[in-house]
Scaffold this motif. Structure first.
Motif, PDB file in Angstrom:
ATOM      1  N   PHE A 175      37.697  46.240  91.951  1.00  0.00           N
ATOM      2  CA  PHE A 175      36.259  46.035  91.815  1.00  0.00           C
ATOM      3  C   PHE A 175      36.003  45.232  90.538  1.00  0.00           C
ATOM      4  CE2 PHE A 175      36.469  49.963  94.310  1.00  0.00           C
ATOM      5  CZ  PHE A 175      35.596  49.671  95.345  1.00  0.00           C
ATOM      6  N   ALA A 176      35.007  44.375  90.577  1.00  0.00           N
ATOM      7  CA  ALA A 176      34.647  43.596  89.389  1.00  0.00           C
ATOM      8  C   ALA A 176      33.180  43.200  89.487  1.00  0.00           C
ATOM      9  CB  ALA A 176      35.512  42.351  89.255  1.00  0.00           C
ATOM     10  N   PRO A 177      32.431  43.289  88.389  1.00  0.00           N
ATOM     11  CA  PRO A 177      31.021  42.848  88.417  1.00  0.00           C
ATOM     12  C   PRO A 177      30.924  41.332  88.501  1.00  0.00           C
ATOM     13  CG  PRO A 177      31.650  43.537  86.203  1.00  0.00           C
ATOM     14  CD  PRO A 177      32.816  43.851  87.080  1.00  0.00           C
ATOM     15  N   VAL A 178      29.982  40.853  89.310  1.00  0.00           N
ATOM     16  CA  VAL A 178      29.764  39.418  89.485  1.00  0.00           C
ATOM     17  C   VAL A 178      28.580  38.950  88.641  1.00  0.00           C
ATOM     18  CG1 VAL A 178      29.249  37.608  91.156  1.00  0.00           C
ATOM     19  CG2 VAL A 178      30.772  39.485  91.789  1.00  0.00           C
ATOM     20  N   GLY A 179      27.511  39.721  88.616  1.00  0.00           N
ATOM     21  CA  GLY A 179      26.336  39.358  87.839  1.00  0.00           C
ATOM     22  C   GLY A 179      25.088  39.997  88.401  1.00  0.00           C
ATOM     23  N   ALA A 213      25.550  42.782  91.264  1.00  0.00           N
ATOM     24  CA  ALA A 213      26.436  42.541  92.404  1.00  0.00           C
ATOM     25  C   ALA A 213      27.888  42.711  91.972  1.00  0.00           C
ATOM     26  CB  ALA A 213      26.204  41.142  92.960  1.00  0.00           C
ATOM     27  N   TYR A 214      28.703  43.289  92.868  1.00  0.00           N
ATOM     28  CA  TYR A 214      30.117  43.540  92.596  1.00  0.00           C
ATOM     29  C   TYR A 214      30.962  42.900  93.698  1.00  0.00           C
ATOM     30  CZ  TYR A 214      28.711  46.986  89.098  1.00  0.00           C
ATOM     31  OH  TYR A 214      28.174  47.607  88.003  1.00  0.00           O
ATOM     32  N   SER A 215      32.155  42.495  93.318  1.00  0.00           N
ATOM     33  CA  SER A 215      33.121  42.017  94.302  1.00  0.00           C
ATOM     34  C   SER A 215      34.094  43.141  94.620  1.00  0.00           C
ATOM     35  CB  SER A 215      33.880  40.803  93.746  1.00  0.00           C
ATOM     36  OG  SER A 215      34.609  41.159  92.579  1.00  0.00           O
ATOM     37  N   GLY A 216      34.539  43.207  95.857  1.00  0.00           N
ATOM     38  CA  GLY A 216      35.452  44.253  96.286  1.00  0.00           C
ATOM     39  C   GLY A 216      35.961  43.998  97.682  1.00  0.00           C
ATOM     40  N   ALA A 217      36.589  45.003  98.260  1.00  0.00           N
ATOM     41  CA  ALA A 217      37.158  44.852  99.602  1.00  0.00           C
ATOM     42  C   ALA A 217      36.073  44.650 100.644  1.00  0.00           C
ATOM     43  CB  ALA A 217      38.029  46.065  99.927  1.00  0.00           C
ATOM     44  N   VAL A 218      35.027  45.475 100.616  1.00  0.00           N
ATOM     45  CA  VAL A 218      33.932  45.381 101.575  1.00  0.00           C
ATOM     46  C   VAL A 218      32.645  45.192 100.784  1.00  0.00           C
ATOM     47  CG1 VAL A 218      32.705  46.509 103.448  1.00  0.00           C
ATOM     48  CG2 VAL A 218      35.175  46.879 103.177  1.00  0.00           C
ATOM     49  N   GLU A 219      32.022  44.034 100.959  1.00  0.00           N
ATOM     50  CA  GLU A 219      30.808  43.698 100.216  1.00  0.00           C
ATOM     51  C   GLU A 219      29.620  43.707 101.165  1.00  0.00           C
ATOM     52  OE1 GLU A 219      31.453  39.962  98.360  1.00  0.00           O
ATOM     53  OE2 GLU A 219      33.170  40.648  97.162  1.00  0.00           O
ATOM     54  N   CYS A 220      28.662  44.598 100.884  1.00  0.00           N
ATOM     55  CA  CYS A 220      27.468  44.715 101.709  1.00  0.00           C
ATOM     56  C   CYS A 220      26.247  44.271 100.900  1.00  0.00           C
ATOM     57  CB  CYS A 220      27.286  46.155 102.190  1.00  0.00           C
ATOM     58  SG  CYS A 220      28.710  46.792 103.101  1.00  0.00           S
ATOM     59  N   PHE A 221      25.248  43.759 101.631  1.00  0.00           N
ATOM     60  CA  PHE A 221      24.028  43.246 101.007  1.00  0.00           C
ATOM     61  C   PHE A 221      24.399  42.191  99.966  1.00  0.00           C
ATOM     62  CE2 PHE A 221      23.471  47.776 102.046  1.00  0.00           C
ATOM     63  CZ  PHE A 221      22.533  47.669 103.058  1.00  0.00           C
ATOM     64  N   GLN A 222      25.021  41.141 100.427  1.00  0.00           N
ATOM     65  CA  GLN A 222      25.571  40.120  99.545  1.00  0.00           C
ATOM     66  C   GLN A 222      24.472  39.224  98.976  1.00  0.00           C
ATOM     67  OE1 GLN A 222      28.609  37.927 101.583  1.00  0.00           O
ATOM     68  NE2 GLN A 222      30.059  39.637 101.612  1.00  0.00           N
ATOM     69  N   VAL A 223      24.738  38.783  97.744  1.00  0.00           N
ATOM     70  CA  VAL A 223      23.885  37.817  97.062  1.00  0.00           C
ATOM     71  C   VAL A 223      24.784  36.758  96.452  1.00  0.00           C
ATOM     72  CG1 VAL A 223      22.020  39.434  96.560  1.00  0.00           C
ATOM     73  CG2 VAL A 223      23.907  39.201  94.945  1.00  0.00           C
ATOM     74  N   ALA A 228      29.773  32.252  92.877  1.00  0.00           N
ATOM     75  CA  ALA A 228      30.422  33.452  93.398  1.00  0.00           C
ATOM     76  C   ALA A 228      29.423  34.262  94.208  1.00  0.00           C
ATOM     77  CB  ALA A 228      30.988  34.292  92.255  1.00  0.00           C
ATOM     78  N   THR A 229      29.944  35.179  95.024  1.00  0.00           N
ATOM     79  CA  THR A 229      29.117  36.094  95.807  1.00  0.00           C
ATOM     80  C   THR A 229      29.562  37.515  95.533  1.00  0.00           C
ATOM     81  OG1 THR A 229      30.610  35.928  97.704  1.00  0.00           O
ATOM     82  CG2 THR A 229      28.716  34.408  97.641  1.00  0.00           C
ATOM     83  N   GLY A 230      28.655  38.434  95.676  1.00  0.00           N
ATOM     84  CA  GLY A 230      28.954  39.846  95.483  1.00  0.00           C
ATOM     85  C   GLY A 230      27.973  40.687  96.259  1.00  0.00           C
ATOM     86  N   GLY A 231      28.277  41.964  96.400  1.00  0.00           N
ATOM     87  CA  GLY A 231      27.430  42.862  97.148  1.00  0.00           C
ATOM     88  C   GLY A 231      26.800  43.914  96.269  1.00  0.00           C
ATOM     89  N   LEU A 232      25.550  44.306  96.642  1.00  0.00           N
ATOM     90  CA  LEU A 232      24.894  45.393  95.927  1.00  0.00           C
ATOM     91  C   LEU A 232      25.466  46.745  96.303  1.00  0.00           C
ATOM     92  CD1 LEU A 232      21.148  44.263  96.029  1.00  0.00           C
ATOM     93  CD2 LEU A 232      22.795  44.006  94.175  1.00  0.00           C
ATOM     94  N   TYR A 233      26.217  46.797  97.394  1.00  0.00           N
ATOM     95  CA  TYR A 233      26.908  48.027  97.800  1.00  0.00           C
ATOM     96  C   TYR A 233      28.300  47.603  98.256  1.00  0.00           C
ATOM     97  CZ  TYR A 233      27.958  52.392 100.262  1.00  0.00           C
ATOM     98  OH  TYR A 233      28.540  53.576 100.682  1.00  0.00           O
ATOM     99  N   THR A 234      29.311  47.949  97.444  1.00  0.00           N
ATOM    100  CA  THR A 234      30.679  47.501  97.673  1.00  0.00           C
ATOM    101  C   THR A 234      31.585  48.727  97.780  1.00  0.00           C
ATOM    102  OG1 THR A 234      30.217  45.524  96.361  1.00  0.00           O
ATOM    103  CG2 THR A 234      32.517  46.004  96.815  1.00  0.00           C
TER     104      THR A 234
END
Length: 430
Positions: A175-179, A213-223, A228-234
């Motif tokens: 897991f890693a924060p995107v922004g 937003a966070y990056s991970g294995a399963v990214e939901c509600f992506q922004v 880069a892209t990330g999900g608010l629920y990962t």
């Protein structure tokens, strides 16, 4: 002769009074004593009784006493107050708009045992008792990466509320924060759809909350954030660890918006027990990781600082109060010039104002020389020196050097003052 009568003093043969030539005495003559007179009581102080003096002092001190009573009452109210109201954001006991009491009560009504852990040891003990879901809300980043890894391993499912990169470093999943998620021009969060295979996110449908937003294995509600892209629920691959980048969906004011309630209840209610853990400063370990020291202070520090400030203000008022009206005191009628000159010289000496004293002595000497040489009072120093040179026959440069030299020490000042005095006497003999 009756008691209280004074014996007339003897009169000299020349008829003069025995007190002739003696200065008059101000005020009434003393009574009593060894020579007789009416015996009287000696008046001490201002002549008032102890009661009137106490009343006067109490009247003058009334503002200070009232101020002290008000401060004492405020402190007493702060110390003897009722049970402390839970005002922490996303706390299960906080019924304010920023709290999360609604989610906790709904989960409890559905048969989920909501256990609120107040310390790291209580969280570990609650997770070790059986299958449980962990909700970790560490907004101040008190826990270290190792502590976060320990509690997530013990939980059947762990939901982390907007953790920092330092806390995610020890997790097995990547897991890693995107922004921060972007907002529209009105400051509102855009509606986001799940767009992921996670069943909880699919049941929620859409979210409108903002967050990280966070990056991970399963990214939901992506922004999309820059490149880069990330999900608010990962979540992880198996769903055992979930990172909720928008924890505000759990608040009482936002739980009914869009699919917030569905995502919150499904994410936190998957086990019969929910351990709601909010770390505090007592859970910080010596890991060398930076922590804000102000968050480690006990809650009674602020009232203590207010009390110390009030004591300082009262002390300033006490020590800075006026002692009463100024007493008029007659000054001497005649002051000798030597005394004023000596006093001024001592002031110059104490302040080490050698240059200022030299300027004063030079100005006085030039003024006397100008008066003796009949030079205009508005004449400059150069004109006075020219007149002194013509009168004495001395070279102008010699007189100028002696008058305009600047001493730097007290010893040089004494020698220079004597030198210009001799020059003044030589040029303008009295």
């Amino acid at each position: 002769m009756t008691r209280g009568q004074r014996t007339p003093a003897a009169t000299p043969a020349d008829g003069t009074s025995p007190d002739a030539g003696m200065p008059d005495r101000a005020g009434p003559a003393p009574t009593g004593g060894a020579t007789g007179g009416v015996a009287g009581h000696e008046v001490m102080g201002d002549g008032g009784t102890a009661l009137t003096t106490a009343r006067s002092r109490l009247r003058r001190s009334r503002p200070l006493i009232l101020g002290a009573l008000v401060l004492a009452l405020i402190l007493l109210i702060n110390l003897v107050s009722g049970p402390e109201e839970d005002a922490r954001p996303l706390s299960p006991g906080n019924a304010a708009p920023q709290g999360a009491r609604a989610v906790a009560e709904v989960l409890a009504s559905e048969g989920v045992d909501v256990v609120r852990a107040d310390s790291y040891d209580e969280a570990i003990a609650a997770l070790e008792r059986g299958p449980a879901t962990l909700f970790l809300n560490d907004a101040q980043q008190y826990l270290s990466a190792g502590q976060v890894a320990d509690v997530t391993v013990l939980a059947d499912r762990a939901v982390l509320a907007a953790p920092g990169a330092r806390q995610l470093a020890a997790l097995d999943d990547d897991f890693a924060p995107v922004g921060a998620a972007p907002l529209d021009l009105a400051g509102d969060a855009p509606a986001l759809s799940a767009d992921c295979p996670d069943t909880d996110a699919i049941a929620a449908g859409t979210l409108t909350a903002s967050g990280t937003a966070y990056s991970g294995a399963v990214e939901c509600f992506q922004v999309a954030i820059e490149d880069a892209t990330g999900g608010l629920y990962t979540t992880s691959d198996d769903g055992s660890v979930a990172v909720l980048g928008a924890p505000s969906i759990l608040s009482n004011e936002a739980i009914t918006d869009e699919g917030n309630a569905a995502l919150a209840l499904r994410a936190l209610g998957s086990s019969p027990t929910l351990v709601w853990y909010e770390p505090s400063g007592a859970d910080v370990v010596s890991t060398g990781e930076g922590v804000d020291p102000m968050t480690l202070l006990p809650p009674w520090v602020d009232p203590l600082l207010v009390w110390l400030l009030a004591c300082a203000v009262l002390a300033m008022l006490w020590r800075g109060r006026r002692m009463g009206p100024l007493a008029a005191e007659p000054l001497p009628v005649v002051v000798r010039a030597a005394e004023t000159a000596e006093g001024r010289a001592r002031l110059y000496q104490d302040s080490r104002a050698v240059g200022h004293a030299a300027v004063t002595l030079r100005a006085a000497s030039l003024a006397r020389m100008a008066r003796r040489l009949r030079v205009d009072r508005a004449a400059s120093a150069a004109e006075v020196i020219d007149a002194a040179s013509r009168h004495s026959g001395r070279p102008r440069t010699e007189i100028e050097q002696r008058l305009l030299s600047v001493p730097t020490t007290n010893h040089q000042l004494v020698l220079w003052a004597q030198d210009i005095l001799d020059l003044e006497k030589e040029i303008t003999p009295s």
